[in-house]
Every structure is written in C-alpha cells, then in structure tokens.
Design a protein around this motif. Structure first.
Motif, short mmCIF file in Angstrom:
data_model
loop_
_atom_site.label_atom_id
_atom_site.label_comp_id
_atom_site.label_asym_id
_atom_site.label_seq_id
_atom_site.Cartn_x
_atom_site.Cartn_y
_atom_site.Cartn_z
N ARG A 232 52.18 57.52 -65.53
CA ARG A 232 50.98 57.75 -66.35
C ARG A 232 50.59 56.48 -67.11
O ARG A 232 49.41 56.21 -67.29
N GLY A 235 48.24 54.25 -65.53
CA GLY A 235 46.87 54.74 -65.35
C GLY A 235 46.73 55.80 -64.28
O GLY A 235 45.63 56.22 -63.96
N MET A 236 47.86 56.23 -63.68
CA MET A 236 47.76 57.28 -62.66
C MET A 236 47.47 58.61 -63.36
O MET A 236 48.02 58.89 -64.43
N ASN A 237 46.64 59.43 -62.73
CA ASN A 237 46.42 60.77 -63.27
C ASN A 237 47.55 61.69 -62.81
O ASN A 237 48.44 61.27 -62.05
N LEU A 240 47.98 61.93 -58.93
CA LEU A 240 48.55 60.73 -58.29
C LEU A 240 50.03 60.59 -58.61
O LEU A 240 50.85 60.27 -57.73
#
Lengths: 327, 243
Positions: A232, A235-237, A240
């Motif tokens: 996270r 920047g992964m949601n 992802l």
C-alpha cells in the motif's frame, strides 16, 4: 560382545530392521486378506471386470428385406439409412458415417450386410470415472472461485460481506453434504431447472467453497501485515496488493490444506450417486447388483479413485516444488 | 512539503493509549528531519500517519498541499509520491529483487517493463548491489535487503522518503551501508523524515531533530541545539541514556 552391541545400536542396522518390519507387515496384510476371502468361500472372477472399463463393440447390420435406399440422414458421427420396401414400409438402419457404402436409389437385398464393425467402447466403470472426474474438476474450479470471494468477504471490515460470509460458511459446514445435495437437486434444481449434473456440481462447489474460504482466510491472515503495508505504501490499491503481493504468498502456504480439501471433494463426489448421476461409486453399485461380484468391483472402484486422488497429489507436489524457488 | 496540524491519535487495544496528542510540525522541501524519542513515544505512529497507514482521529495532514485527512483524496496517488522504508524491510519474498523494484512501477505507474527494469538496475547500482538483481530476498543479508527496500521506494520517484527505524533490525556492521545510502539521498535534496537513533546520521545530514515523548513533540531544533543544549528535562534524560 561389544562389537555386537555396536552393530545393533548402529543407525544403519536399525534402518534395515525397520525396512524388514515394513515388508513383514505388508506381507502379513496381503496374506490375511487372502485367507479371509478363502474362509467366506468367495469365487474371484477378476476376468469379468475389464469389460466394464473398455469393451469391444462388435456389430453387424443386416438388411431385413428387399428395399430401395430413399434417404441418408447424417447425424453427427452416425448416419441413418432409410430404406423403403416394396409394400411401402420404411426401415431405418443406423451405421457409423464413415462406413456408409450405399447411396440413394441403391437396391438392397435381404440378408445383405450393410455395415460391419468392431469398436472399443467405454464400459460403465470408465464412464463413471469420467463423470467423477468431470464433476470434481468443475467443483474444484467453482469451489476456488466461491472460496476466494467468501474468504475475502470474511476478512472485510464492513459488516454486510463479513456476516454474509460467516453465515454461509456456518450454514454449509453445519449441515450434511448429502442433505445439501438433495436440496440442490429437489429444490434449487427444480426452481432453476438444472440438470442433475449441474445440481450435483453446484452442491459440491458450494460445499467445497465454504471450506476453501476458511483455508484462504487463514492463508491471508498468515501473511505478515507488513507485506500489505509495504504494498500500500508503494501506492498499490487493495486489489493490486491482494493480486500481486498477498495472494501469491498465501497460495503457496495454503497449497497443502487446499490439496487435502480437493482430495476430500473427489471422494465426496461419490454422494451425487443419489441423484441419478452414475458416477464411479454408483457405477460400481450397478455392476455389483447385476453380477454379484461386489469384491472385485469395489476393489476396482477404490483403485480408480486412488488414481484420481494420487494424480492430484502429484500435481500439487509439483506446484509446491515450483513455488519453493524463492525460499 | 509536509504539514501536520493538531493531530490526535488514540489506540484502543487492551487499554487506551494516546499515541499522538496535539502534534504539529512542518517539513520543508529538501529538508531532512529526524524524529527521536523513547519507545512508545508515538514517533513511528506519526511517521505512519504521514502516508495514511494509520488514520488520524483529529487534525490535518497535508502532503505537498494535498490533505490526507480529506475523504475525497485519492490516497493511493499520494502514497505513490511518498516512499516508505520499514524496520523489518518488508520485501516481497516471492519475487526477485528486480521484481520487487519493478512491480509498483509497472502496476501503479504503468511504465513499460523494459523501462522499469532499467530504472531498477540503475537504482541497484546506486545502492551498491547491482549483482543481486536476480536474487530472492531470502538470499540477501539484512543490509542488502534494506538497500533493496530503499531502491524499491525510490523507483516510484517519490517526493518524500519516510524511514521507520531503518537500521534497528540490522547487525552493527551492516548499519553503515544503509546509512550511506540515506546520506546520499539527503545530499541529493530528497525530503526525508526518519525515525532513527543513529546520532551520527542525525548530526551530519539532518536539518532538524524532533524529540517526542508520550505522544507529544517536546523539543525541536537543529541537531546542535537538541543534542548539545537540550532545553527540556525529558530530552536531557533520554539523550543521557542513549549517548
């Protein structure tokens, strides 16, 4: 004396001893089984079994009376030869398409051999095995799908998915599979007009899904929470991070319990015999009632199940080895 | 670059813990700030709030002008601009070093694979382990793993780097190699917020030092002010214990 003691205490000697013990136990088991069957005065007729796996279908199609071919109706791999006799009556002869030698307008003599062939056909046991394999594969695929979504829902912080998942899991785990199969066949199947195959496959999938969900939940929870945080923080949601970071690691860990669950599922598929699906066990029972060779039939049925479950174990072991490269 | 205004955070685990009490601070562009303080003083919580790994109860945090505390903010977009390095590295064990550094580039930044790999190799060069691209994290030493973690964060080309006790889990002889990378970053003008007890790092490259205790910022100043002439008694006590 001392040398003897050294010998009997050596790991190699003990190892050999253990191998001998193993051999004796197995030999004793085989011999015991053999003696027991002798006692019950059973006549073994293993030669009856192969025809239920594969048999040679010998057919001769003979023309019954003088007639003229009026039509050739090809249906899939078979062709229906329509022949009209002198009094106007029609006869239909079904023969494999590739063996058709007559054409429309040909005169047929009585006793003429229209076609003659020998083909290997699958016996009842092999058909049952194929059905068991098919229903198991469908249920495993659907079970993983249902289990994945339920497992993720179970971990959700929002109450609706979480409690729906808990309710589903508890409902399925708290009722017998046999009852679930009946419900899917008589109730769900009736409403959605499902074939008995799909009623059975769905019952098994929904059953497996509940157990798979718990396995997947435990797998995801076993992954250190730092992994999710690292993903996270890049920047992964959520999707992802689950797809590329958490689930691949969880999958590696849950492979052994998942394999156990699916081996159980293959065996549990024997219960769908109650809804008129002639899977492996039901096929065995039908052959048993007609031949009374229950011993051979069910030993064979057991061996065929073992082939399925053992292959699955092998596949899983192969996957485990492949995933082990990063350790 | 970073603005923290009157932030409160309370944990309710077994008992109520006030992790942050009315914390306010600012970090300018290119500034290097070290947060020190005894364990449980809320310094890690503050750092984790800066990229929303923890949500604050009250107050406001602005990253490059974007309010983290606003529900309309796309938090993933902000996080992509804020790199974070963890005490326990948190590398992805199922991927190679190269995979670790490229995954977020390809999936979040949507960079083509070749470009991502090129960036990854350059960063590995920068952190001094170009030969480890195809290794798995389990095959690396702690210091090497932490350098990969830094490279992974840098691959997103963040505007801010957060370090949460990056050397605390390392063997003493490996601390230097990680600090060297951090120093290089600081000299290159990266905005850095670090929780660390490496006084050498704090003294040589830091613009300011923040001392926290019991969820409050007790003292803030240049390294010289805080280390050599601490005003607050608790700062004095803490420094006396660790120096």
């Amino acid at each position: 004396m001392e040398t003897l003691k050294n010998l009997t205490h050596s790991p190699r000697f003990r190892n050999t001893l253990s191998w001998i013990a193993l051999f004796l136990i197995l030999a004793g088991f085989v011999f015991g089984t053999f003696r027991t069957t002798q006692k019950v005065d059973y006549i073994w007729r293993w030669e009856k079994i192969p025809r239920y796996i594969l048999f040679k279908d010998r057919s001769v199609i003979e023309v019954r009376d003088y007639a003229t071919v009026t039509a050739l109706d090809q249906r899939g791999s078979e062709t229906i030869v329509v022949a009209r006799n002198r009094s106007g009556g029609e006869r239909y002869y079904t023969i494999p398409s590739d063996l058709v030698t007559v054409s429309i307008g040909d005169e047929l003599r009585s006793g003429q051999i229209l076609a003659k062939w020998e083909r290997w056909k699958t016996g009842l046991l092999l058909q049952g095995l194929i059905l068991t394999l098919k229903i198991s594969l469908v249920s495993i695929a659907l079970g993983i799908l249902i289990g994945l979504f339920t497992g993720l829902a179970r971990l959700s912080k929002s109450p609706a998915p979480k409690w729906l998942a808990i309710g589903y899991i508890e409902l399925i785990r708290g009722t017998p599979l046999l009852v679930q199969i009946y419900i899917f066949y008589f109730f769900v199947g009736q409403i959605f007009s499902l074939s008995s195959f799909w009623a059975g496959a769905l019952a098994l999938s929904v059953f497996a899904g509940a157990y798979v969900a718990e396995i997947i939940r435990a797998g995801i929870q076993s992954i250190h929470k730092g992994q999710m945080e690292a993903a996270r923080s890049l920047g992964m949601n959520y999707y992802l991070a689950m797809r590329y970071i958490i689930l691949p690691q969880a999958f590696k860990r849950i492979l052994p319990p998942l394999a156990g669950q699916f081996i159980s599922l293959i065996k549990d598929s024997s219960l769908v015999g109650v809804i008129a699906l002639v899977e492996l066990t039901r096929a065995g029972r039908e052959i048993g009632t007609s031949t009374f060779n229950y011993f051979e039939v069910f030993f064979t049925v057991a061996a065929l199940y073992l082939i399925l479950t053992f292959s699955l174990s092998m596949v899983v072991q192969f996957l485990e080895r492949r995933f082990a490269v990063s350790d | 670059m970073i603005k923290v205004r009157n932030v409160y955070k309370t944990f309710y685990a077994k008992n109520k813990v006030e992790a942050l009490v009315d914390v306010s601070m600012e970090v300018g562009r290119g500034e290097v700030v070290t947060i020190i303080g005894p364990s449980g003083s809320g310094k890690s919580t503050l750092l984790r709030c800066l990229n929303h790994l923890e949500a604050v109860d009250r107050g406001e945090i602005l990253i490059d002008g974007i309010p983290l505390t606003d529900a309309r903010t796309n938090i993933n977009a902000v996080r992509a601009e804020v790199g974070m390095v963890f005490q326990s590295f948190n590398l992805f064990p199922h991927m190679t070093v190269l995979g670790n550094i490229t995954i977020a580039q390809t999936k979040v930044r949507r960079r083509p694979r070749e470009e991502s790999e090129k960036i990854a190799r350059n960063l590995l060069e920068k952190v001094g382990i170009p030969e480890k691209a195809q290794s798995y994290p389990s095959q690396l030493s702690g210091g090497q793993q932490q350098r990969v973690a830094i490279a992974r964060a840098l691959a997103m080309q963040p505007k801010i780097m957060l370090f949460d006790e990056p050397t605390s889990a390392l063997d003493p002889e490996m601390i230097g190699e990680v600090l060297d990378v951090m120093k290089t970053l600081a000299r290159e003008g990266m905005t850095i917020c670090a929780v660390t007890h490496e006084m050498g790092f704090a003294r040589t490259v830091c613009d300011s030092v923040v001392f926290m205790d019991e969820g409050r910022i007790v003292e803030r100043g240049t390294p010289e002010e805080v280390f050599d002439n601490p005003v607050n008694d608790r700062t004095k006590l803490f420094l006396a214990q660790i120096l």
